[in-house]
Write a protein that holds these residues in place. Structure first.
Motif, PDB file in Angstrom:
ATOM      1  N   LEU A  18       0.822  -1.201   0.000  1.00 12.88           N
ATOM      2  CA  LEU A  18       0.000   0.000   0.000  1.00 12.88           C
ATOM      3  C   LEU A  18       0.860   1.257   0.000  1.00 12.88           C
ATOM      4  CD1 LEU A  18      -2.805   1.301   0.214  1.00 12.88           C
ATOM      5  CD2 LEU A  18      -2.610   1.114   2.709  1.00 12.88           C
ATOM      6  N   THR A  19       1.924   1.254   0.783  1.00 19.38           N
ATOM      7  CA  THR A  19       2.821   2.411   0.810  1.00 19.38           C
ATOM      8  C   THR A  19       3.463   2.636  -0.546  1.00 19.38           C
ATOM      9  OG1 THR A  19       3.278   1.947   3.143  1.00 19.38           O
ATOM     10  CG2 THR A  19       4.782   3.433   1.992  1.00 19.38           C
ATOM     11  N   LEU A  24       1.028   9.354  -5.784  1.00 19.49           N
ATOM     12  CA  LEU A  24       1.352  10.747  -5.487  1.00 19.49           C
ATOM     13  C   LEU A  24       2.283  11.338  -6.528  1.00 19.49           C
ATOM     14  CD1 LEU A  24       1.822  10.635  -1.598  1.00 19.49           C
ATOM     15  CD2 LEU A  24      -0.105  11.589  -2.889  1.00 19.49           C
ATOM     16  N   TYR A  25       3.235  10.553  -6.974  1.00 20.08           N
ATOM     17  CA  TYR A  25       4.138  11.065  -8.007  1.00 20.08           C
ATOM     18  C   TYR A  25       3.393  11.272  -9.322  1.00 20.08           C
ATOM     19  CZ  TYR A  25       8.128  11.485 -11.130  1.00 20.08           C
ATOM     20  OH  TYR A  25       9.017  11.928 -12.071  1.00 20.08           O
ATOM     21  N   ALA A  26       2.489  10.332  -9.660  1.00 22.13           N
ATOM     22  CA  ALA A  26       1.693  10.507 -10.877  1.00 22.13           C
ATOM     23  C   ALA A  26       0.800  11.749 -10.776  1.00 22.13           C
ATOM     24  CB  ALA A  26       0.853   9.258 -11.133  1.00 22.13           C
ATOM     25  N   LEU A  27       0.217  12.003  -9.599  1.00 22.33           N
ATOM     26  CA  LEU A  27      -0.619  13.186  -9.414  1.00 22.33           C
ATOM     27  C   LEU A  27       0.192  14.470  -9.527  1.00 22.33           C
ATOM     28  CD1 LEU A  27      -2.980  12.067  -6.502  1.00 22.33           C
ATOM     29  CD2 LEU A  27      -3.545  12.325  -8.932  1.00 22.33           C
ATOM     30  N   SER A  28       1.443  14.413  -9.103  1.00 23.68           N
ATOM     31  CA  SER A  28       2.277  15.601  -9.255  1.00 23.68           C
ATOM     32  C   SER A  28       2.488  15.938 -10.724  1.00 23.68           C
ATOM     33  CB  SER A  28       3.620  15.387  -8.557  1.00 23.68           C
ATOM     34  OG  SER A  28       4.410  14.432  -9.257  1.00 23.68           O
ATOM     35  N   LEU A  84      15.299  12.162  -8.927  1.00 21.88           N
ATOM     36  CA  LEU A  84      15.086  12.250  -7.486  1.00 21.88           C
ATOM     37  C   LEU A  84      14.108  11.180  -6.999  1.00 21.88           C
ATOM     38  CD1 LEU A  84      14.903  16.114  -6.914  1.00 21.88           C
ATOM     39  CD2 LEU A  84      16.792  14.560  -6.376  1.00 21.88           C
ATOM     40  N   PHE A  85      13.026  10.969  -7.748  1.00 20.65           N
ATOM     41  CA  PHE A  85      12.056   9.953  -7.340  1.00 20.65           C
ATOM     42  C   PHE A  85      12.657   8.556  -7.447  1.00 20.65           C
ATOM     43  CE2 PHE A  85       8.485   7.048  -8.150  1.00 20.65           C
ATOM     44  CZ  PHE A  85       7.741   7.291  -7.002  1.00 20.65           C
TER      45      PHE A  85
END
Length: 372
Positions: A192-193, A200-204, A228-229
């Motif tokens: 889940l994490t 969250l990265y896709a939403l950014s 960075l990701f």
């Protein structure tokens, strides 16, 4: 007669040792003047590993030894779980194929004059195809859950093998009692994490693309955020994701305690842990692909041979199931064994865990002194 050079000033001839000794005995050192460093003694090896910090060769050698000498509790458990899970799509495909048309090959047929004739497709046939692939997905999920429990069993098998003990399949399963639901919960939490981080990265990216015009800002954002990701994801994998399972199974701690232990043990060994884990992942994936490739090749050859539609779907599902079982038989025991051995190695380096293992093997007393 050869010429002899005169001795230098202040030189005196050395004293000859007694005739009964080939070399002169070293003078006894004063107790306070003994050298601090003694030659290292040979490491104890009561089981699959030497009880000292391990090298990469030690880990791989021990992993293959454990699998070879205890195949029932390692390969056998993985095959049993994978076979039971993959039996679900195979049986579902056989049942649906006997009752419905799973090929959907009658959508376009050739008429007597060579023209294309469209035939109707029953909704039950489409539901049958959906049921086949749904059962395959269900089998994959159940296999994943089963292999999680197999990983907990193999952690106990490796820990026992390190001190010369061999656990049977039943003993390995019994050793996981009280930790099974925690193990599943830990795996779910890690998954889940990971999913939340990816979302969250896709939403950014969505925010950047929707709030800017042109291509310059997204390109700059990608050049900065992607490395960075990726670096953060590697850090998360090594420090959090990789080692909590053996910590949970082999220590009296809970889910969050296991995460903390993994984070603590990899604090000063990040690159070593990352290198061994990455190499193990690559080796396991290559080996798994090589093992499953002949099965996939045979199933594709059968399909190209012109088998009927229903039989073709069954062959496809059967080939996928067999390939999954064969891959799980090698990948799960090997990767879990190496991860557990890395956990043991990190504890020996940071916490003198080798002394604890010597005590468990009966090589030393409770005070750490060798047994007479």
């Amino acid at each position: 007669m050869s010429e002899q050079y005169p001795p230098p000033p202040g030189w005196s001839p050395p004293t000859r040792p007694p005739a009964t000794q080939p070399y002169a005995a070293a003078p006894a050192a004063h107790p306070q003047q003994r050298p601090r460093q003694q030659p290292p003694a040979a490491a104890h090896k009561p089981g699959a590993i030497p009880l000292r910090p391990l090298t990469l060769g030690d880990m791989y050698d021990a992993a293959f030894k454990i699998i070879r000498f205890n195949p029932r509790a390692t390969v056998g458990s993985a095959v049993l779980v994978a076979a039971i899970a993959m039996a679900i799509p195979v049986l579902a495909t056989a049942a649906l194929g006997a009752a419905l048309d799973l090929s959907l090959a009658t959508e376009l047929t050739s008429g007597s004059g060579g023209e294309s004739v469209t035939t109707s497709v029953d909704g039950a046939d489409i539901a049958g195809i959906v049921g086949v692939f749904g059962s395959l997905a269900l089998g994959s999920v159940l296999q994943g859950i089963g292999l999680i429990l197999v990983g907990g069993m193999i952690a106990h098998v490796v820990a026992a093998a390190s001190i010369g003990q061999k656990l049977s399949l039943g003993q390995a399963w019994a050793a996981t009692r009280g930790k099974r639901w925690r193990l599943i919960g830990l795996t779910f939490l890690l998954g889940l994490t990971t999913a939340v981080l990816l979302v969250l990265y896709a939403l950014s990216w969505v925010v950047v693309v929707m709030t800017t015009s042109g291509w310059q800002v997204p390109v700059v954002y990608g050049l900065i955020s992607v490395p960075l990701f990726a670096a953060f994801f590697v850090w998360f994998w090594v420090r959090v994701y990789y080692l909590p399972v053996p910590a949970l199974m082999l220590e009296p701690i809970g889910v969050f305690g296991a995460l903390g232990r993994a984070f603590h043990l990899t604090r000063t060994a990040f690159w070593r842990t990352f290198g061994i884990a990455l190499l193990t992942f690559v080796v396991a994936q290559i080996a798994g692909s090589m093992l499953s490739l002949p099965i996939s090749f045979v199933s594709q050859a059968v399909l190209l041979g012109g088998v009927p539609g229903e039989a073709g779907v069954f062959v496809l599902v059967m080939g996928q199931a067999i390939a999954s079982v064969v891959t799980a038989a090698f990948v799960a025991p090997f990767t879990t064994s190496v991860a557990t051995l890395q956990y043991v190695d990190l504890r020996m380096r940071a916490e003198a865990f080798d002394v604890v293992l010597m005590q468990r093997a009966g090589l030393t007393t409770s005070g750490g002194n060798p047994r007479p």
